[in-house]
Design a protein around this motif. Structure first.
Motif, PDB file in Angstrom:
ATOM      1  N   GLY A 576       0.821  -1.213   0.000  1.00 51.25           N
ATOM      2  CA  GLY A 576       0.000   0.000   0.000  1.00 51.25           C
ATOM      3  C   GLY A 576       0.854   1.262   0.000  1.00 51.25           C
ATOM      4  O   GLY A 576       0.556   2.231  -0.696  1.00 51.25           O
ATOM      5  N   TYR A 577       1.939   1.221   0.784  1.00 53.65           N
ATOM      6  CA  TYR A 577       2.853   2.371   0.821  1.00 53.65           C
ATOM      7  C   TYR A 577       3.507   2.589  -0.543  1.00 53.65           C
ATOM      8  O   TYR A 577       3.591   3.714  -1.033  1.00 53.65           O
ATOM      9  CB  TYR A 577       3.918   2.140   1.888  1.00 53.65           C
ATOM     10  N   LEU A 578       3.977   1.491  -1.175  1.00 49.74           N
ATOM     11  CA  LEU A 578       4.643   1.610  -2.476  1.00 49.74           C
ATOM     12  C   LEU A 578       3.678   2.120  -3.547  1.00 49.74           C
ATOM     13  O   LEU A 578       4.061   2.894  -4.426  1.00 49.74           O
ATOM     14  CB  LEU A 578       5.233   0.253  -2.883  1.00 49.74           C
ATOM     15  N   LYS A 579       2.412   1.671  -3.486  1.00 51.35           N
ATOM     16  CA  LYS A 579       1.418   2.157  -4.451  1.00 51.35           C
ATOM     17  C   LYS A 579       1.275   3.675  -4.355  1.00 51.35           C
ATOM     18  O   LYS A 579       1.175   4.368  -5.365  1.00 51.35           O
ATOM     19  CB  LYS A 579       0.061   1.501  -4.173  1.00 51.35           C
ATOM     20  N   GLU A 580       1.253   4.195  -3.100  1.00 52.39           N
ATOM     21  CA  GLU A 580       1.061   5.628  -2.908  1.00 52.39           C
ATOM     22  C   GLU A 580       2.307   6.435  -3.266  1.00 52.39           C
ATOM     23  O   GLU A 580       2.215   7.514  -3.838  1.00 52.39           O
ATOM     24  CB  GLU A 580       0.663   5.917  -1.460  1.00 52.39           C
ATOM     25  N   SER A 581       3.484   5.915  -2.923  1.00 53.51           N
ATOM     26  CA  SER A 581       4.707   6.706  -3.082  1.00 53.51           C
ATOM     27  C   SER A 581       5.334   6.567  -4.466  1.00 53.51           C
ATOM     28  O   SER A 581       6.050   7.458  -4.906  1.00 53.51           O
ATOM     29  CB  SER A 581       5.721   6.306  -2.008  1.00 53.51           C
ATOM     30  N   LEU A 582       5.089   5.456  -5.156  1.00 55.70           N
ATOM     31  CA  LEU A 582       5.672   5.246  -6.485  1.00 55.70           C
ATOM     32  C   LEU A 582       4.581   5.331  -7.540  1.00 55.70           C
ATOM     33  O   LEU A 582       4.256   4.348  -8.209  1.00 55.70           O
ATOM     34  CB  LEU A 582       6.370   3.882  -6.550  1.00 55.70           C
ATOM     35  N   ARG A 583       3.956   6.465  -7.620  1.00 53.41           N
ATOM     36  CA  ARG A 583       2.889   6.627  -8.607  1.00 53.41           C
ATOM     37  C   ARG A 583       3.480   6.629 -10.017  1.00 53.41           C
ATOM     38  O   ARG A 583       4.473   7.288 -10.293  1.00 53.41           O
ATOM     39  CB  ARG A 583       2.118   7.915  -8.355  1.00 53.41           C
ATOM     40  N   SER A 584       2.837   5.890 -10.936  1.00 50.76           N
ATOM     41  CA  SER A 584       3.323   5.755 -12.310  1.00 50.76           C
ATOM     42  C   SER A 584       2.373   6.466 -13.261  1.00 50.76           C
ATOM     43  O   SER A 584       1.187   6.668 -12.961  1.00 50.76           O
ATOM     44  CB  SER A 584       3.417   4.262 -12.665  1.00 50.76           C
ATOM     45  N   ASP A 585       2.909   6.849 -14.436  1.00 56.40           N
ATOM     46  CA  ASP A 585       2.058   7.454 -15.471  1.00 56.40           C
ATOM     47  C   ASP A 585       1.073   6.437 -16.027  1.00 56.40           C
ATOM     48  O   ASP A 585       0.021   6.796 -16.548  1.00 56.40           O
ATOM     49  CB  ASP A 585       2.926   8.013 -16.610  1.00 56.40           C
ATOM     50  N   GLN A 586       1.446   5.156 -15.950  1.00 51.70           N
ATOM     51  CA  GLN A 586       0.562   4.110 -16.431  1.00 51.70           C
ATOM     52  C   GLN A 586      -0.275   3.560 -15.275  1.00 51.70           C
ATOM     53  O   GLN A 586       0.262   3.322 -14.200  1.00 51.70           O
ATOM     54  CB  GLN A 586       1.367   2.946 -17.058  1.00 51.70           C
ATOM     55  N   PRO A 587      -1.585   3.349 -15.480  1.00 48.26           N
ATOM     56  CA  PRO A 587      -2.398   2.737 -14.416  1.00 48.26           C
ATOM     57  C   PRO A 587      -1.971   1.288 -14.182  1.00 48.26           C
ATOM     58  O   PRO A 587      -1.794   0.532 -15.135  1.00 48.26           O
ATOM     59  CB  PRO A 587      -3.830   2.817 -14.969  1.00 48.26           C
ATOM     60  N   ILE A 588      -1.793   0.916 -12.897  1.00 48.36           N
ATOM     61  CA  ILE A 588      -1.328  -0.429 -12.550  1.00 48.36           C
ATOM     62  C   ILE A 588      -2.320  -1.059 -11.583  1.00 48.36           C
ATOM     63  O   ILE A 588      -2.723  -0.451 -10.603  1.00 48.36           O
ATOM     64  CB  ILE A 588       0.075  -0.390 -11.911  1.00 48.36           C
ATOM     65  N   CYS A 589      -2.690  -2.306 -11.885  1.00 51.55           N
ATOM     66  CA  CYS A 589      -3.582  -3.073 -11.013  1.00 51.55           C
ATOM     67  C   CYS A 589      -2.739  -4.024 -10.155  1.00 51.55           C
ATOM     68  O   CYS A 589      -1.868  -4.729 -10.677  1.00 51.55           O
ATOM     69  CB  CYS A 589      -4.587  -3.858 -11.848  1.00 51.55           C
ATOM     70  N   TYR A 590      -2.980  -4.044  -8.840  1.00 51.74           N
ATOM     71  CA  TYR A 590      -2.249  -4.916  -7.922  1.00 51.74           C
ATOM     72  C   TYR A 590      -3.154  -6.078  -7.499  1.00 51.74           C
ATOM     73  O   TYR A 590      -4.247  -5.860  -6.959  1.00 51.74           O
ATOM     74  CB  TYR A 590      -1.797  -4.131  -6.688  1.00 51.74           C
ATOM     75  N   ARG A 591      -2.712  -7.296  -7.740  1.00 53.52           N
ATOM     76  CA  ARG A 591      -3.476  -8.479  -7.353  1.00 53.52           C
ATOM     77  C   ARG A 591      -2.734  -9.204  -6.231  1.00 53.52           C
ATOM     78  O   ARG A 591      -1.630  -9.706  -6.439  1.00 53.52           O
ATOM     79  CB  ARG A 591      -3.666  -9.414  -8.548  1.00 53.52           C
ATOM     80  N   LEU A 592      -3.347  -9.237  -5.053  1.00 51.93           N
ATOM     81  CA  LEU A 592      -2.708  -9.820  -3.872  1.00 51.93           C
ATOM     82  C   LEU A 592      -3.395 -11.120  -3.489  1.00 51.93           C
ATOM     83  O   LEU A 592      -4.619 -11.188  -3.417  1.00 51.93           O
ATOM     84  CB  LEU A 592      -2.760  -8.847  -2.693  1.00 51.93           C
ATOM     85  N   ASP A 593      -2.602 -12.145  -3.282  1.00 50.47           N
ATOM     86  CA  ASP A 593      -3.108 -13.430  -2.785  1.00 50.47           C
ATOM     87  C   ASP A 593      -2.175 -13.859  -1.651  1.00 50.47           C
ATOM     88  O   ASP A 593      -1.231 -14.615  -1.855  1.00 50.47           O
ATOM     89  CB  ASP A 593      -3.138 -14.462  -3.916  1.00 50.47           C
ATOM     90  N   LYS A 627      -0.375   1.863 -21.737  1.00 51.91           N
ATOM     91  CA  LYS A 627      -1.349   2.698 -21.045  1.00 51.91           C
ATOM     92  C   LYS A 627      -2.443   1.905 -20.335  1.00 51.91           C
ATOM     93  O   LYS A 627      -3.242   2.477 -19.602  1.00 51.91           O
ATOM     94  CB  LYS A 627      -2.014   3.677 -22.029  1.00 51.91           C
ATOM     95  N   GLU A 628      -2.529   0.582 -20.546  1.00 45.50           N
ATOM     96  CA  GLU A 628      -3.594  -0.195 -19.914  1.00 45.50           C
ATOM     97  C   GLU A 628      -3.171  -1.649 -19.744  1.00 45.50           C
ATOM     98  O   GLU A 628      -2.133  -2.079 -20.261  1.00 45.50           O
ATOM     99  CB  GLU A 628      -4.883  -0.115 -20.734  1.00 45.50           C
ATOM    100  N   ASN A 629      -4.011  -2.403 -19.002  1.00 42.65           N
ATOM    101  CA  ASN A 629      -3.782  -3.840 -18.737  1.00 42.65           C
ATOM    102  C   ASN A 629      -2.421  -4.096 -18.092  1.00 42.65           C
ATOM    103  O   ASN A 629      -1.729  -5.060 -18.422  1.00 42.65           O
ATOM    104  CB  ASN A 629      -3.909  -4.666 -20.023  1.00 42.65           C
ATOM    105  N   GLY A 648       5.224 -11.117  -9.625  1.00 42.26           N
ATOM    106  CA  GLY A 648       5.252 -11.115 -11.084  1.00 42.26           C
ATOM    107  C   GLY A 648       4.554  -9.923 -11.678  1.00 42.26           C
ATOM    108  O   GLY A 648       3.811  -9.215 -11.016  1.00 42.26           O
ATOM    109  N   ASP A 649       4.828  -9.692 -12.970  1.00 44.30           N
ATOM    110  CA  ASP A 649       4.126  -8.652 -13.719  1.00 44.30           C
ATOM    111  C   ASP A 649       3.912  -9.141 -15.139  1.00 44.30           C
ATOM    112  O   ASP A 649       4.492 -10.142 -15.569  1.00 44.30           O
ATOM    113  CB  ASP A 649       4.933  -7.346 -13.708  1.00 44.30           C
ATOM    114  N   ASN A 650       3.038  -8.470 -15.885  1.00 43.00           N
ATOM    115  CA  ASN A 650       2.779  -8.837 -17.283  1.00 43.00           C
ATOM    116  C   ASN A 650       3.404  -7.817 -18.225  1.00 43.00           C
ATOM    117  O   ASN A 650       2.846  -7.473 -19.254  1.00 43.00           O
ATOM    118  CB  ASN A 650       1.279  -8.952 -17.523  1.00 43.00           C
ATOM    119  N   GLY A 651       4.588  -7.322 -17.805  1.00 47.75           N
ATOM    120  CA  GLY A 651       5.268  -6.298 -18.587  1.00 47.75           C
ATOM    121  C   GLY A 651       6.135  -6.859 -19.699  1.00 47.75           C
ATOM    122  O   GLY A 651       5.916  -7.969 -20.212  1.00 47.75           O
TER     123      GLY A 651
END
Length: 704
Positions: A576-593, A627-629, A648-651
């Motif tokens: 949650g901290y990294l999501k707030e502090s490392l904001r990216s120009d591209q929208p990123i979805c975080y999936r946590l399990d 820009k998406e997905n 992992g990521d789908n980059g």
């Protein structure tokens, strides 16, 4: 500040800027804690001007702000019915805000009966909830739950209240949509009302620290007041006085949300009364209340009651009556005549021996007894007994004494105690009956064996002597065991004290380490202002790594566990901290399990750093030009004795040499080195992006 704003307002023509200046000036007067009534009246003047100007300009946003400020000022002036009239002017989220404001204030309201106030508060909550469904707003839902939980607590429905407030606090923590100190404060109030002071103290300390860390001036006073209440109820008067004084200092500068400057003055004086320092308390009240010119209904009511209490304790009944009557007439002027109001004045007359004067107020309190608790009703009946006894009406006195006794039976459950006594008496009777039967049989046997008595006499004497010798030996051993047991018990108590000291010391160490790491982060932040390009990026990266370590020490300080940490909760907060502090120009979805797994603190630090590096690299490099997905996934699971962590990521993926020693990135080198410290297996894959697959033993401890 006010002078400059007034000049701006006079020099400006009708414009959005003028509306904003009027709102700013109104807000300044609203947040002035002293000379409260005059300040709120000025606030109303400028807020109403802002409302008119915004309406002419069709400025919907500032119009809503002006209406909310008007309503809030009216509520603080005890004109809540006037505030309700502002509702039709609002729409959508602004209307929800006013509905919640009204619900919150009705549950704190002194005027009227508590049942009618709670009913009003619940109606506004239901209306707000119905409107909030249109917006799917997490913050509004949590605010509704917080107010609902507090109302249930005031009604004595503690189980329901606790469930709602804990669920709201958990949801707020996961979504980071409401500052945690407010729900911690509501939980503190709940456990205070329950009498569960250990939990109240835990949440009270959390509320104070969160408010201080965020410099939340509006909450710091309320949180310290709640801590003072806990210490007062547990007999720690000096600690209570310290926190009440802190609260009072806050309220002199900023108004509280739940508690007021008048209530903090009352609390400090009541500590003096508890210590039987009646004269000091009286002097304190007589100096403090006039000094701050509060002027509200609540402050006047509290002032009259406190001074009346002091004169009553000093047995100056003439002066005491003056202030008790003043308190009563103030309540009467705003139709705040509930059971407690009549009960209080009746109590004074009974205490001062004016029994005839007490009777009318006792009768009025009796009519409203359904509004009071069992304890309050028991006290009311006892005052009736005293008054009727003194006036010679013994029949009535006995009736009320019986009613008082029934209340005591409910409180102390004397019926259960009586049942236990009956069982014990029955047991003793049965035991005596058996003893009589045994004596009868013994007598018969004695007659039957009389002839053999002389034969066994010598044997009996010898046996008695032998038995006495053996008994003496056993008695000596028994005494020795008792002495040893006492020594062992004292040693165990000493060890328990040392263990508690050790736990507190460990928690304090974690707290200090966390504070020091945060200091380092702040220093890096200051240094970053003078850097740019690669140097700036290096500083920012270091800040994130230090935060990952400090978060562990913060978690350990706030829990009773000092050696292990729950990875699920830790990683959720870190991500949650990294999501707030490392904001990216591209929208990123975080999936946590993430499964709830406890690991040793020495293993948790490298795990946190690994997650920090992997997510940082993904945000910076994985989604260039997309820009998406964009998805980053983190999975934490256990398989037998092993823990599996997959990031992992789908980059676009990364190209790695087959030789790990040739990895050039500092982040990748850190991941490899940290995995070696954990004795973890590391596998990096390019499967529709980059994937770090890390496996390590649950019992792993980082090598020193």
């Amino acid at each position: 500040m006010e002078v400059s704003l007034l000049k701006e307002i006079k020099s400006q023509s009708e414009s959005e800027r003028k509306v904003q200046s009027l709102l700013n000036l109104g807000s300044i007067y609203y947040y002035k804690p002293l000379n409260r009534i005059q300040a709120l009246e000025k606030c109303l003047i400028y807020a109403r001007q802002a409302k008119i100007q915004a309406s002419k300009l069709n400025d919907r946003d500032n119009f809503n702000k002006a209406v909310l400020l008007i309503a809030d000022a009216l509520i603080q002036l005890s004109r809540i019915t006037d505030a309700e009239k502002e509702l039709p002017d609002l729409h959508d989220k602004a209307k929800i805000d006013l509905l919640l404001m009204l619900a919150f204030q009705y549950r704190l309201r002194l005027e009227g009966t508590s049942s009618s106030n709670f009913q009003k508060a619940s109606q506004y909550l239901d209306t707000a909830a119905a409107l909030a469904n249109k917006f799917n707003d997490c913050t509004t839902g949590i605010r509704i739950s917080g107010i609902k939980g507090s109302i249930l607590a005031q009604q004595g429905r503690f189980v329901e209240s606790e469930q709602i407030l804990l669920a709201a606090a958990s949801k707020a923590g996961k979504n980071h949509c409401i500052p945690p100190q407010y729900l911690d404060l509501e939980l503190t109030n709940l456990y205070n009302q329950k009498g569960d002071y250990d939990k109240a103290l835990l949440f009270g300390i959390k509320a104070v620290r969160e408010a201080e860390n965020k410099s939340d001036s509006l909450c710091i006073g309320d949180a310290n007041y709640a801590l003072g209440f806990i210490f007062r109820n547990t007999g720690k008067f000096q600690d209570a006085a310290d926190h009440y004084n802190k609260a009072m200092k806050c309220y002199i500068l900023f108004p509280g949300i739940q508690t007021t400057l008048a209530e903090s003055i009352e609390a400090i004086g009541q500590i003096m009364i508890s210590k039987k320092e009646y004269k000091n308390a009286l002097i304190f009240f007589q100096k403090s209340y006039p000094k701050y010119h509060l002027g509200t209904y609540q402050s006047k009511l509290i002032e009259a009651g406190d001074i009346g209490d002091c004169y009553l304790k000093l047995k100056n009944y003439k002066q005491a009556e003056r202030y008790f009557l003043k308190e009563f007439h103030l309540a009467q002027s705003v139709q705040d005549l509930d059971e407690a109001t009549y009960h209080r004045l009746a109590f004074f007359y009974v205490e001062s021996g004016a029994y005839q004067k007490a009777l009318p107020y006792l009768q009025e309190a009796l009519k409203r007894r359904n509004e009071a608790s069992v304890q309050s009703n028991g006290h009311l009946y006892y005052m009736f007994f005293l008054a009727d006894s003194a006036l010679g009406d013994y029949k009535s006195a006995m009736k009320y004494l019986g009613a008082n006794k029934r209340c005591d039976d409910i409180i102390y459950q004397e019926s259960k105690v009586a049942a236990m006594h009956d069982l014990q008496n029955k047991y003793e009777a049965d035991k005596k009956s058996e003893e009589i039967k045994l004596l009868t049989k013994s007598e018969q046997l004695e007659h039957a064996n009389l002839r053999n008595a002389e034969t066994f006499r010598n044997i009996s004497i010898c046996g008695t002597i032998a038995f006495a010798l053996v008994g003496a030996i056993y008695y000596k051993q028994y005494r020795r065991k008792l002495q040893m047991s006492s020594v062992i018990q004292k040693k165990n108590q000493q060890l328990q004290v040392l263990l508690q000291d050790k736990e507190w010391l460990l928690r304090e160490v974690h707290h200090r380490v966390k504070n020091n790491l945060h200091t380092v982060i702040c220093l890096l932040q200051i240094q970053a202002e003078f850097l740019k390009d690669d140097a700036l990026k290096a500083i920012e990266t270091s800040q994130h790594r230090i935060y990952a370590m400090s978060l562990i020490h913060q978690k350990l300080y706030l829990t009773d566990e000092s050696e292990t940490i729950n990875l699920q909760i830790y990683l959720e907060d870190l991500i949650g901290y990294l999501k707030e502090s490392l904001r990216s120009d591209q929208p990123i979805c975080y999936r946590l399990d993430l499964k709830p797994l406890n690991v040793d603190i020495s293993a948790a630090i490298p795990i946190g750093l690994i997650v920090n590096e992997a997510i940082t690299n993904a945000i910076k490099h994985a989604f260039v030009g997309r820009k998406e997905n964009n998805v980053i996934s983190i999975k934490l699971d256990e398989a037998g004795e092993e823990v599996q962590l997959i990031i992992g990521d789908n980059g676009i993926g990364i190209n790695l040499s087959n030789d790990p020693l040739k990895w050039g990135s500092l982040g990748l080198k850190m991941i490899r080195g940290l995995c070696q410290d954990l004795e973890a297996a590391l596998e990096i894959k390019n499967i529709k992006g980059t994937q770090f697959d890390i496996r390590f033993s649950k019992s792993t401890k980082r090598n020193p």
